[in-house]
Scaffold this motif. Structure first.
Motif, short mmCIF file in Angstrom:
data_model
loop_
_atom_site.label_atom_id
_atom_site.label_comp_id
_atom_site.label_asym_id
_atom_site.label_seq_id
_atom_site.Cartn_x
_atom_site.Cartn_y
_atom_site.Cartn_z
N ASP A 6 2.63 8.71 -57.87
CA ASP A 6 2.09 7.44 -57.40
C ASP A 6 0.69 7.28 -57.98
O ASP A 6 -0.26 7.95 -57.56
N LEU A 7 0.59 6.41 -58.96
CA LEU A 7 -0.69 6.21 -59.64
C LEU A 7 -1.77 5.69 -58.70
O LEU A 7 -2.95 5.89 -58.94
N PHE A 8 -1.37 5.03 -57.62
CA PHE A 8 -2.36 4.46 -56.71
C PHE A 8 -2.90 5.48 -55.72
O PHE A 8 -3.85 5.21 -54.99
N ARG A 15 -8.76 4.08 -60.36
CA ARG A 15 -9.88 3.44 -61.07
C ARG A 15 -9.39 2.74 -62.32
O ARG A 15 -9.80 1.63 -62.64
N PHE A 16 -8.48 3.40 -63.06
CA PHE A 16 -7.90 2.79 -64.24
C PHE A 16 -7.12 1.53 -63.87
O PHE A 16 -7.25 0.49 -64.50
N ALA A 17 -6.30 1.63 -62.82
CA ALA A 17 -5.46 0.51 -62.40
C ALA A 17 -6.31 -0.71 -62.02
O ALA A 17 -5.93 -1.85 -62.31
N LYS A 18 -7.46 -0.47 -61.41
CA LYS A 18 -8.35 -1.57 -61.03
C LYS A 18 -8.82 -2.32 -62.28
O LYS A 18 -8.83 -3.55 -62.32
N ARG A 19 -9.21 -1.60 -63.31
CA ARG A 19 -9.66 -2.23 -64.55
C ARG A 19 -8.49 -2.89 -65.29
O ARG A 19 -8.63 -3.96 -65.86
N PHE A 20 -7.35 -2.23 -65.27
CA PHE A 20 -6.14 -2.76 -65.90
C PHE A 20 -5.75 -4.08 -65.24
O PHE A 20 -5.45 -5.07 -65.91
N ALA A 21 -5.80 -4.10 -63.92
CA ALA A 21 -5.48 -5.32 -63.17
C ALA A 21 -6.50 -6.41 -63.46
O ALA A 21 -6.15 -7.60 -63.53
N GLY A 22 -7.74 -6.04 -63.65
CA GLY A 22 -8.77 -7.02 -64.01
C GLY A 22 -8.46 -7.69 -65.34
O GLY A 22 -8.66 -8.90 -65.49
N ALA A 23 -7.95 -6.92 -66.28
CA ALA A 23 -7.53 -7.50 -67.56
C ALA A 23 -6.38 -8.48 -67.33
O ALA A 23 -6.32 -9.55 -67.95
N GLY A 24 -5.49 -8.13 -66.42
CA GLY A 24 -4.39 -9.03 -66.08
C GLY A 24 -4.87 -10.34 -65.49
O GLY A 24 -4.30 -11.40 -65.75
N LEU A 25 -5.94 -10.28 -64.70
CA LEU A 25 -6.49 -11.50 -64.11
C LEU A 25 -7.04 -12.45 -65.18
O LEU A 25 -6.94 -13.67 -65.04
N TYR A 151 9.32 -4.89 -54.55
CA TYR A 151 8.18 -5.79 -54.76
C TYR A 151 8.34 -7.05 -53.91
O TYR A 151 9.43 -7.61 -53.79
N GLU A 152 7.23 -7.48 -53.31
CA GLU A 152 7.20 -8.73 -52.56
C GLU A 152 6.21 -9.67 -53.23
O GLU A 152 5.15 -9.25 -53.70
N VAL A 153 6.56 -10.93 -53.29
CA VAL A 153 5.72 -11.93 -53.93
C VAL A 153 4.29 -11.85 -53.41
O VAL A 153 4.07 -11.80 -52.21
N GLY A 154 3.36 -11.84 -54.33
CA GLY A 154 1.95 -11.82 -53.98
C GLY A 154 1.34 -10.43 -53.85
O GLY A 154 0.12 -10.30 -53.71
N MET A 155 2.16 -9.38 -53.92
CA MET A 155 1.64 -8.03 -53.76
C MET A 155 0.59 -7.69 -54.82
O MET A 155 -0.45 -7.12 -54.51
N PHE A 156 0.89 -8.04 -56.05
CA PHE A 156 -0.05 -7.73 -57.14
C PHE A 156 -1.36 -8.46 -56.94
O PHE A 156 -2.43 -7.87 -57.00
N ALA A 157 -1.27 -9.75 -56.69
CA ALA A 157 -2.50 -10.55 -56.51
C ALA A 157 -3.32 -10.04 -55.33
O ALA A 157 -4.55 -9.97 -55.41
N ALA A 158 -2.66 -9.67 -54.25
CA ALA A 158 -3.36 -9.16 -53.08
C ALA A 158 -4.06 -7.85 -53.39
O ALA A 158 -5.21 -7.63 -52.98
N ALA A 159 -3.40 -6.99 -54.15
CA ALA A 159 -3.99 -5.70 -54.49
C ALA A 159 -5.18 -5.86 -55.41
O ALA A 159 -6.19 -5.15 -55.29
N VAL A 160 -5.10 -6.81 -56.32
CA VAL A 160 -6.16 -7.01 -57.31
C VAL A 160 -7.34 -7.73 -56.72
O VAL A 160 -8.49 -7.36 -56.93
#
Length: 162
Positions: A6-8, A15-25, A151-160
């Motif tokens: 579990d990467l999270f 820490r990597f995932a937070k920056r990765f998600a920021g790139a996604g935003l 996965y539930e809709v909005g999970m990614f956005a909520a986490a980021v």
């Protein structure tokens, strides 16, 4: 097959995932149409066999109003009549940019010309970055055996954003 890791739950990976998600935003907030973003992400994820990402992008696209017919036909977009020429260019870029190791010459000049015909500089930049980012996301999930289905809709956005 269980998830391997579990990467999270790992501090470095989180820490990597937070920056990765920021790139996604950055891509999410770009002028590239959201439907195109989801279709491209779905197609690359199909090619890479990433169940987690397929699950996420099908559900997000459907929640945003994408039709079931179009979602079902993404895998056979060349043999379908439901995608615009601009979407076809984006899907071709997604495939060619994903299959770089399959004895492919990379992105063809023909595909690049179609992308540039339909997308301005900011949209093109977002599209290129999206193809790179979704391929990286697919690899993270496939390597760790992150499964699709929960996965539930909005999970990614909520986490980021949360």
């Amino acid at each position: 097959m269980e998830s391997r890791f579990d990467l999270f739950e790992n501090e470095l990976a989180a820490r990597f995932a937070k920056r990765f998600a920021g790139a996604g935003l950055v891509i999410h907030d770009s002028p590239l149409p959201k439907s195109t973003q989801e279709l491209v992400s779905l197609r690359a994820s199909q090619i890479n066999g990433c169940g987690h990402c397929i699950d996420m992008h099908v559900k997000e696209a459907a929640a945003a109003g994408e039709s079931a017919v179009r979602l079902h036909l993404v895998a056979a977009w060349r043999e379908s009549t439901v995608f615009t020429e601009a979407e076809q260019a984006a899907l071709a870029l997604a495939e060619e940019g994903t299959r770089t190791a399959d004895a492919s010459p990379g992105v063809s000049d023909e595909t690049w010309a179609l992308v540039r015909k339909h997308y301005d500089d900011d949209q093109t930049a977002a599209l290129v970055c999206l193809v790179a980012l979704i391929n990286a996301a697919n690899r993270l999930a496939v390597i760790t055996h992150k499964k699709g289905g929960s996965y539930e809709v909005g999970m990614f956005a909520a986490a980021v954003r949360g």
